[in-house]
Design a protein around this motif. Structure first.
Motif, PDB file in Angstrom:
ATOM      1  N   SER A   1       9.640  14.023  -0.011  1.00 43.50           N
ATOM      2  CA  SER A   1      11.054  14.413   0.427  1.00 43.50           C
ATOM      3  C   SER A   1      12.053  13.164   0.012  1.00 43.50           C
ATOM      4  CB  SER A   1      10.742  14.850   1.823  1.00 43.50           C
ATOM      5  OG  SER A   1      10.530  13.389   2.525  1.00 43.50           O
ATOM      6  N   PRO A   2      13.213  13.747   0.276  1.00 45.76           N
ATOM      7  CA  PRO A   2      14.288  12.881   0.162  1.00 45.76           C
ATOM      8  C   PRO A   2      14.232  11.652   0.991  1.00 45.76           C
ATOM      9  CG  PRO A   2      15.063  14.912  -0.072  1.00 45.76           C
ATOM     10  CD  PRO A   2      13.776  15.126   0.207  1.00 45.76           C
ATOM     11  N   GLU A   3      13.852  11.971   2.125  1.00 42.99           N
ATOM     12  CA  GLU A   3      13.777  10.893   3.260  1.00 42.99           C
ATOM     13  C   GLU A   3      12.547   9.964   2.672  1.00 42.99           C
ATOM     14  OE1 GLU A   3      13.589  13.973   3.817  1.00 42.99           O
ATOM     15  OE2 GLU A   3      15.717  14.078   5.102  1.00 42.99           O
TER      16      GLU A   3
ATOM     17  N   ASP B   1      12.968  -4.045  -0.663  1.00 44.75           N
ATOM     18  CA  ASP B   1      12.415  -5.276   0.361  1.00 44.75           C
ATOM     19  C   ASP B   1      11.032  -6.163  -0.286  1.00 44.75           C
ATOM     20  OD1 ASP B   1      14.041  -4.396   1.935  1.00 44.75           O
ATOM     21  OD2 ASP B   1      12.523  -3.353   3.148  1.00 44.75           O
ATOM     22  N   GLU B   2      10.290  -5.576  -1.162  1.00 46.78           N
ATOM     23  CA  GLU B   2       9.380  -6.243  -1.619  1.00 46.78           C
ATOM     24  C   GLU B   2       9.802  -7.094  -2.861  1.00 46.78           C
ATOM     25  OE1 GLU B   2       4.830  -5.701  -3.684  1.00 46.78           O
ATOM     26  OE2 GLU B   2       5.981  -4.028  -2.935  1.00 46.78           O
ATOM     27  N   LYS B   3      10.620  -6.626  -3.673  1.00 51.19           N
ATOM     28  CA  LYS B   3      11.370  -7.538  -4.805  1.00 51.19           C
ATOM     29  C   LYS B   3      12.178  -8.709  -4.175  1.00 51.19           C
ATOM     30  CE  LYS B   3      14.528  -7.534  -8.672  1.00 51.19           C
ATOM     31  NZ  LYS B   3      15.087  -8.666  -8.344  1.00 51.19           N
ATOM     32  N   ASP B   4      12.895  -8.424  -2.944  1.00 52.34           N
ATOM     33  CA  ASP B   4      13.694  -9.609  -2.273  1.00 52.34           C
ATOM     34  C   ASP B   4      12.907 -10.584  -1.718  1.00 52.34           C
ATOM     35  OD1 ASP B   4      16.095  -8.290  -2.845  1.00 52.34           O
ATOM     36  OD2 ASP B   4      16.284  -7.254  -0.783  1.00 52.34           O
ATOM     37  N   ARG B   5      11.479 -10.191  -1.187  1.00 49.68           N
ATOM     38  CA  ARG B   5      10.750 -11.032  -0.536  1.00 49.68           C
ATOM     39  C   ARG B   5      10.069 -11.920  -1.869  1.00 49.68           C
ATOM     40  NH1 ARG B   5       8.129  -7.753   1.923  1.00 49.68           N
ATOM     41  NH2 ARG B   5       6.263  -7.235   0.569  1.00 49.68           N
ATOM     42  N   LEU B   6       9.616 -11.375  -2.763  1.00 52.52           N
ATOM     43  CA  LEU B   6       9.047 -11.965  -3.934  1.00 52.52           C
ATOM     44  C   LEU B   6      10.268 -12.983  -4.687  1.00 52.52           C
ATOM     45  CD1 LEU B   6       7.035  -9.250  -5.789  1.00 52.52           C
ATOM     46  CD2 LEU B   6       6.055 -11.290  -4.496  1.00 52.52           C
ATOM     47  N   ASP B   7      11.467 -12.578  -4.631  1.00 55.39           N
ATOM     48  CA  ASP B   7      12.462 -13.488  -5.223  1.00 55.39           C
ATOM     49  C   ASP B   7      12.737 -14.674  -4.294  1.00 55.39           C
ATOM     50  OD1 ASP B   7      13.013 -11.981  -7.277  1.00 55.39           O
ATOM     51  OD2 ASP B   7      14.529 -10.727  -6.266  1.00 55.39           O
TER      52      ASP B   7
ATOM     53  N   SER C   1      12.751   5.854   1.730  1.00 54.54           N
ATOM     54  CA  SER C   1      11.799   4.681   2.233  1.00 54.54           C
ATOM     55  C   SER C   1      11.017   3.985   1.259  1.00 54.54           C
ATOM     56  CB  SER C   1      11.072   5.334   3.247  1.00 54.54           C
ATOM     57  OG  SER C   1      10.117   4.785   3.567  1.00 54.54           O
ATOM     58  N   PHE C   2      10.730   4.984   0.132  1.00 54.99           N
ATOM     59  CA  PHE C   2       9.998   4.355  -1.122  1.00 54.99           C
ATOM     60  C   PHE C   2      10.776   3.274  -1.492  1.00 54.99           C
ATOM     61  CE2 PHE C   2       8.924   5.198  -5.480  1.00 54.99           C
ATOM     62  CZ  PHE C   2       7.788   4.052  -5.453  1.00 54.99           C
ATOM     63  N   VAL C   3      12.030   3.710  -2.050  1.00 55.54           N
ATOM     64  CA  VAL C   3      13.044   2.736  -2.678  1.00 55.54           C
ATOM     65  C   VAL C   3      13.138   1.640  -1.872  1.00 55.54           C
ATOM     66  CG1 VAL C   3      15.310   2.551  -3.830  1.00 55.54           C
ATOM     67  CG2 VAL C   3      14.073   4.616  -4.197  1.00 55.54           C
TER      68      VAL C   3
ATOM     69  N   ASP D   1       1.090  -1.169  -0.026  1.00 53.37           N
ATOM     70  CA  ASP D   1      -0.182   0.007   0.090  1.00 53.37           C
ATOM     71  C   ASP D   1       0.848   1.249  -0.133  1.00 53.37           C
ATOM     72  OD1 ASP D   1      -2.330  -1.270  -0.061  1.00 53.37           O
ATOM     73  OD2 ASP D   1      -2.650  -1.313   2.116  1.00 53.37           O
ATOM     74  N   PHE D   2       2.175   1.294   0.882  1.00 53.74           N
ATOM     75  CA  PHE D   2       2.859   2.499   0.941  1.00 53.74           C
ATOM     76  C   PHE D   2       3.410   2.728  -0.542  1.00 53.74           C
ATOM     77  CE2 PHE D   2       6.951   4.058   1.245  1.00 53.74           C
ATOM     78  CZ  PHE D   2       6.929   5.340   1.773  1.00 53.74           C
ATOM     79  N   VAL D   3       3.837   1.705  -1.185  1.00 55.28           N
ATOM     80  CA  VAL D   3       4.781   1.720  -2.458  1.00 55.28           C
ATOM     81  C   VAL D   3       3.719   2.351  -3.505  1.00 55.28           C
ATOM     82  CG1 VAL D   3       5.719   0.683  -4.400  1.00 55.28           C
ATOM     83  CG2 VAL D   3       6.262   0.037  -1.785  1.00 55.28           C
ATOM     84  N   LYS D   4       2.564   1.616  -3.375  1.00 59.31           N
ATOM     85  CA  LYS D   4       1.442   2.168  -4.496  1.00 59.31           C
ATOM     86  C   LYS D   4       0.928   3.636  -4.082  1.00 59.31           C
ATOM     87  CE  LYS D   4      -3.310   1.004  -6.042  1.00 59.31           C
ATOM     88  NZ  LYS D   4      -4.473   0.107  -5.446  1.00 59.31           N
TER      89      LYS D   4
END
Length: 421
Positions: free
Chosen positions: A16-18, A29-35, A22-24, A3-6
């Motif tokens: 903001s940069p922060e 993290d989601e990609k690592d979890r799916l992998d 966090s977005f990246v 939800d946050f990424v979406k």
């Protein structure tokens, strides 16, 4: 999608940069979890785009399928996925599905390795991409490629084969009871004649001490020897009947084996002035067979047909002999018929042709058709013979087509629509 990424992706210009960091991180993290999930699956997965080029695949896919390249090299390969698969049957199947735009399909294959044959089920389903609006509603769906799954069903197939063999062994109880009954008669005759011999010898010793005449003794001994031979035959027949067939089963196309056999056996039949005609199913059906044993079936039945034709037409210059080979698929079974116009058999003979040592040939062993019957039973099939004396014989072999029991929903989407990525 997280939800946050979406939500962040919709307002990325205002972050903001922060927040961008966090977005990246969330994306990573989601990609690592799916992998991790993809790598942990025992089922092989290959994701391809609309051009059938590999987008991603997991370790199980590389373990289950023989590829030309491995790892990252597969993902960077620009050619279609089937060009990377070493197994010719699987490669041709995927290519055909791609060319015919077939999805929601599955088939079974066998792959040979150092440990024998491994059985896999390969399934192809569409990769659907959904478009969402701000209210989390699907606004559009497009086909972004295909997902190929590979399931190892070797253990399942081996258990089925083992279960079939156990069922065959269970049927030996009745056979053993029959053999025990058959053994009683020769043993009874041997016992009686030995007792008669003992009485004759005892009587002679108690009187003049002279043994009975040689002819008298030989009559009893001759009967005993004859019954011992009968016992030996019963035991040998039993051992032949219970000896298991050593079959190395794997998925093969029977029509291809038949075509090879016809090319091999055809010239010999032509030299004997026997016309051979073939009509094959051309269904690309694959059966669980042992190629060597299947060939042995064909040789035995064909040789019997040749013998029957030569018996009916002893003139070797005659061109009246005919053998017809036909195959077809019906109700999840593969049928093979081998017909000849030879001398045929009467009904009594036809009833016993699959029994050990039963033969009508002067120099026959009586084991050829028994071997055929045992092999076909090992293939979980059946065989039937219909014959008319002085007209010919038809052998019909019925073999089951393996069912992987994977049911897929029909693809109702138009296959002709332009695919969007």
């Amino acid at each position: 999608m997280n939800d946050f990424v979406k939500k962040a992706s919709q307002k990325i210009s205002k972050l903001s940069p922060e927040q961008i960091t966090s977005f990246v991180k969330s994306i990573i993290d989601e990609k690592d979890r799916l992998d991790s999930i993809l790598s942990s699956l025992s089922t092989g997965l290959i994701i391809v785009d609309c051009d059938w080029k590999i987008i991603d695949l997991n370790k199980s896919a590389e373990r289950l399928l023989p590829f030309k390249n491995h790892g990252q090299d597969l993902k960077t390969e620009c050619d279609a996925v089937w060009t990377q698969i070493l197994d010719a049957d699987i490669s041709a199947y995927i290519k055909k599905c791609a060319e015919e735009e077939r999805t929601n399909v599955n088939d079974e294959f066998s792959i040979q390795n150092n440990d024998g044959y491994r059985f896999i089920t390969l399934t192809i389903v569409p990769l659907v991409k959904k478009e969402w609006n701000d209210d989390d509603e699907v606004t559009d769906t497009t086909i972004a490629g295909s997902i190929i799954t590979i399931e190892d069903i070797t253990e399942k197939r081996q258990q089925e084969i083992l279960l079939h063999r156990m069922e065959s062994l269970a049927s030996l109880t009745n056979l053993a009871a029959s053999v025990a009954h058959e053994i009683k008669n020769p043993l009874g005759a041997i016992s009686i004649h030995i007792q008669l011999l003992k009485k004759a010898v005892a009587k002679a010793r108690n009187s003049d001490g002279m043994l009975p005449s040689e002819k008298f003794m030989e009559n009893y001994i001759s009967v005993i020897n004859e019954e011992i031979d009968n016992l030996n035959k019963i035991v040998v027949d039993f051992l032949f009947a219970v000896r298991p067939v050593q079959a190395n089963l794997h998925l093969v196309n029977p029509d291809e084996l038949l075509s090879t056999f016809v090319q091999f056996f055809g010239p010999e039949l032509e030299n004997k002035n026997i016309h051979l005609s073939t009509k094959l199913s051309n269904s690309n059906t694959r059966l669980l067979l042992d190629e060597k044993l299947f060939r042995e079936i064909l040789i035995n039945i064909t040789q019997n047909a040749v013998s029957a034709i030569q018996s009916r037409y002893p003139d070797r210059e005659s061109k009246l002999g005919e053998i017809a080979v036909e195959s077809f698929v019906k109700n999840d079974f593969y049928y093979l018929t081998i017909a000849d116009n030879g001398c045929g058999m009467d009904s009594k003979t036809a009833e016993h042709i699959f029994e050990p040592y039963y033969t009508t040939k002067a120099n026959g062993t009586g084991l050829g058709l028994t071997t055929v019957y045992k092999i076909i039973k090992e293939f979980r099939g059946d065989i039937d013979a219909k014959s008319v004396q002085d007209h010919g014989t038809v052998f019909t072999i019925k073999l089951p087509i393996p069912q992987n029991k994977i049911k897929l929903l029909a693809d109702n989407s138009s296959q002709k629509e332009e695919r969007k990525i």
